[in-house]
Scaffold this motif. Sequence first.
Motif, PDB file in Angstrom:
ATOM      1  N   LEU A 114       0.670  -1.084  -0.115  1.00 19.03           N
ATOM      2  CA  LEU A 114      -0.029   0.174  -0.247  1.00 19.03           C
ATOM      3  C   LEU A 114       0.927   1.325  -0.017  1.00 19.03           C
ATOM      4  N   GLY A 115       2.042   1.157   0.732  1.00 17.72           N
ATOM      5  CA  GLY A 115       2.807   2.520   0.778  1.00 17.72           C
ATOM      6  C   GLY A 115       2.193   3.266   1.926  1.00 17.72           C
ATOM      7  N   GLN A 116       2.830   4.601   2.062  1.00 18.76           N
ATOM      8  CA  GLN A 116       2.281   5.607   2.686  1.00 18.76           C
ATOM      9  C   GLN A 116       2.048   6.964   2.221  1.00 18.76           C
ATOM     10  N   SER A 117       1.738   6.820   1.033  1.00 19.04           N
ATOM     11  CA  SER A 117       1.431   8.050   0.329  1.00 19.04           C
ATOM     12  C   SER A 117       0.066   8.725   0.552  1.00 19.04           C
ATOM     13  N   ASP A 118      -0.140   9.878  -0.016  1.00 15.34           N
ATOM     14  CA  ASP A 118      -1.627  10.467   0.243  1.00 15.34           C
ATOM     15  C   ASP A 118      -2.687   9.610  -0.145  1.00 15.34           C
TER      16      ASP A 118
END
Length: 472
Positions: free
Chosen positions: A303-307
């Motif tokens: 998923l990542g941690q971006s907006d």
Amino acid sequence: MDRIAIQERGIPGFELMSRAGHEAFQRIKKQWPDARSVAVFCGSGNNAGDGYIIAALAVEAGLNVCVYAVSEPDKLTGDALSAYRKYSAAGGAVMPFQAGQAINTDVLVDALLGTGLDRPVTGLYAEAIQTINAHPSPVIAVDIPSGLNADTGNVMGCAVKAACTVTFIGLKQGLFTGQAAEYCGEICYAQLGVPEDVFMGLKASATRVVKTSLPRRDRCAHKGSCGHVLIIGGELGYSGAARMAGEAALRVGAGLVSIATRVGHAGLMNLNRPELMCHGVETAGQLAALLAKADVVVVGPGLGQSDWAKALFNAVISSAKLMIVDADGLNLLAASPTAKPDWILTPHPGEAGRLLNCTTAGIQQDRFAAALSIQVRYGGVAIVKGAGTLIASEHELAVSNTGNPGMASGGMGDVLSGVIAALLAQGLSLKDAAQQGVYNHGLAADLAVEKDGERGLLAGDLMPYLRQLVNE
């Protein structure tokens, strides 16, 4: 349980010690039938008493035996002193242990330290452990490898590396997680004739997961009755994680699996697994229709941690869906903690440390306490992955001992999330889905390495074995 057996059931302590020594010696004969010599390392307590009983039995069996005493045997008390006297009466030899002395033996017996160890091992005991570990012959540990903490499974400075551990009356939880897998070898249990009611009257500190069969499918089952799993993840460059979670969910029996991912991945992710329904989702609003159809949601793989990740994550945890939170979903949760009763969290020790705002080393120092703390703080079911994976639910702490070091490769956690999601979608409770998911995931890996070994095991290699296991 020792106390109850002795004081309330009338079994003399020396009788229990004699039974323990007998069980350990029988294991030596069974495991190393050609052994002609035994070296027994004895300390100062009842663990040493077990060692002297073993030594006496070995003398009676005609083996060449020498006891290496780290503590003067004349200073023993109670049952341990009686055991030493029995060995002496059999004509057994005792040598004070000295570092560097030459030891020629077929089998070594570790009877140095028992379950009460609460400080790092130092001095002559540490030197004796180093001598044992440096010897090429196999080692059998009495009750627990000396230097291993019986509650946490951590090494207290140094510990004996045994080929086999024979443990008595009650299985110690520290034998099954932490660093224990590297030190215990094969774990053999001996009840020593303690009555069953002694066990029934005490609550276990933890339980071991055992495999249970899934219920037979209704002959009229259809895809809608087998659950719809939604996987949310796959940031740009990380599509594989969501893809593997999705296939694992299918292989374990979910009727439908959808994946919400970046638009750039959606058209490619199911090229070699067309059964996956892949959707390009760039906003939380676009996720709403997929959430509405899902029975179970997995959020986090790749998923990542971006907006973008934060928006999708917030949309999921605001819903009332059953869910599994993994990988970056856990990192986002750690940044904005909240509790829910209807989710399963699946951290490895690093992620667990972030959830509890401590170090990875702090988690590993007491994995049982960490699993319980995560469950209390965040609700639902908390899984702390690793050698001896722990599953903490509201009323139970369980440990699973399937799995092997071949699983130290990328994607294994993503597969686990898909496995648990599929079990949850098919009607298992949160606790049962978590426990059986962990157990079968590790067992699939054990089956996968039987022929070709541990190195080079890929997460995708588990798929055929997962299908086999859920149909047994």
